[in-house]
Design a protein around this motif. Sequence first.
Motif, short mmCIF file in Angstrom:
data_model
loop_
_atom_site.label_atom_id
_atom_site.label_comp_id
_atom_site.label_asym_id
_atom_site.label_seq_id
_atom_site.Cartn_x
_atom_site.Cartn_y
_atom_site.Cartn_z
N VAL A 105 7.67 -6.29 5.99
CA VAL A 105 6.56 -5.49 5.50
C VAL A 105 7.09 -4.17 4.95
O VAL A 105 8.10 -3.65 5.43
CB VAL A 105 5.49 -5.23 6.60
CG1 VAL A 105 6.08 -4.47 7.79
CG2 VAL A 105 4.26 -4.52 6.04
N ALA A 106 6.42 -3.67 3.91
CA ALA A 106 6.75 -2.40 3.28
C ALA A 106 5.45 -1.71 2.91
O ALA A 106 4.37 -2.31 2.94
CB ALA A 106 7.60 -2.64 2.03
N VAL A 107 5.56 -0.45 2.50
CA VAL A 107 4.41 0.31 2.03
C VAL A 107 4.57 0.51 0.53
O VAL A 107 5.61 1.02 0.08
CB VAL A 107 4.32 1.69 2.72
CG1 VAL A 107 3.13 2.48 2.18
CG2 VAL A 107 4.23 1.53 4.22
N TYR A 108 3.56 0.14 -0.23
CA TYR A 108 3.58 0.38 -1.68
C TYR A 108 3.35 1.87 -1.89
O TYR A 108 2.43 2.45 -1.34
CB TYR A 108 2.51 -0.44 -2.38
CG TYR A 108 2.60 -0.32 -3.89
CD1 TYR A 108 3.64 -0.94 -4.59
CD2 TYR A 108 1.69 0.45 -4.60
CE1 TYR A 108 3.75 -0.80 -5.96
CE2 TYR A 108 1.80 0.59 -5.98
CZ TYR A 108 2.82 -0.05 -6.65
OH TYR A 108 2.94 0.09 -8.02
N ILE A 109 4.24 2.51 -2.70
CA ILE A 109 4.11 3.96 -2.91
C ILE A 109 3.76 4.32 -4.35
O ILE A 109 3.67 5.49 -4.69
CB ILE A 109 5.37 4.72 -2.44
CG1 ILE A 109 6.61 4.33 -3.25
CG2 ILE A 109 5.61 4.50 -0.95
CD1 ILE A 109 7.83 5.21 -2.97
N GLY A 110 3.56 3.30 -5.20
CA GLY A 110 3.20 3.55 -6.60
C GLY A 110 4.39 3.35 -7.51
O GLY A 110 5.54 3.27 -7.07
N ASP A 111 4.12 3.23 -8.80
CA ASP A 111 5.15 3.08 -9.83
C ASP A 111 6.12 1.93 -9.54
O ASP A 111 7.31 2.02 -9.84
CB ASP A 111 5.95 4.38 -10.02
CG ASP A 111 5.07 5.51 -10.52
OD1 ASP A 111 4.18 5.25 -11.35
OD2 ASP A 111 5.26 6.66 -10.07
N GLY A 112 5.61 0.86 -8.93
CA GLY A 112 6.44 -0.31 -8.67
C GLY A 112 7.45 -0.14 -7.54
O GLY A 112 8.39 -0.92 -7.41
#
Length: 144
Positions: A105-112
């Motif tokens: 699992v990861a956290v999406y932080i924007g800009d891909g």
Amino acid sequence: MLFSGSLFMTSGSAQAATVTTSASSKANAVIATGKRYMGVPYKFGAKTGNTSSFDCSSFTQFIYRQNGVSIPRTSRQQSKVGTFVPRSQLKPGDLVFFYSPVHHVAVYIGDGKILHTYGKGGVKISNLNSGWWSDHYNSARRVL
């Protein structure tokens, strides 16, 4: 009557904007919390709340909890909370999952980009839209 309807619409729009702003603010806070731990070592099975090392799901659980959001401990459990988000509609703060069955699992932080921890180098930012991470993408969930 038309005047009342206009006030109702304005009030509803303001409420929707407040909810969106609140989620966006919470996402920014979660991401900022996570970035404070850049480089902290990866350790499979790291204890929840331990900040000297993390595994992927103890990291996400910790940074969300620091911002008042409770999520389960394992990546597989985390992949079942919140609401499904199509990859094309990812927003900062969304949880992003890899493999099938899910075990990262990861956290999406924007800009891909994603914020997560694994292997050498520990907590880091990776590109979701190319190479290994893109090839092993599974799904995403919105918990904010």
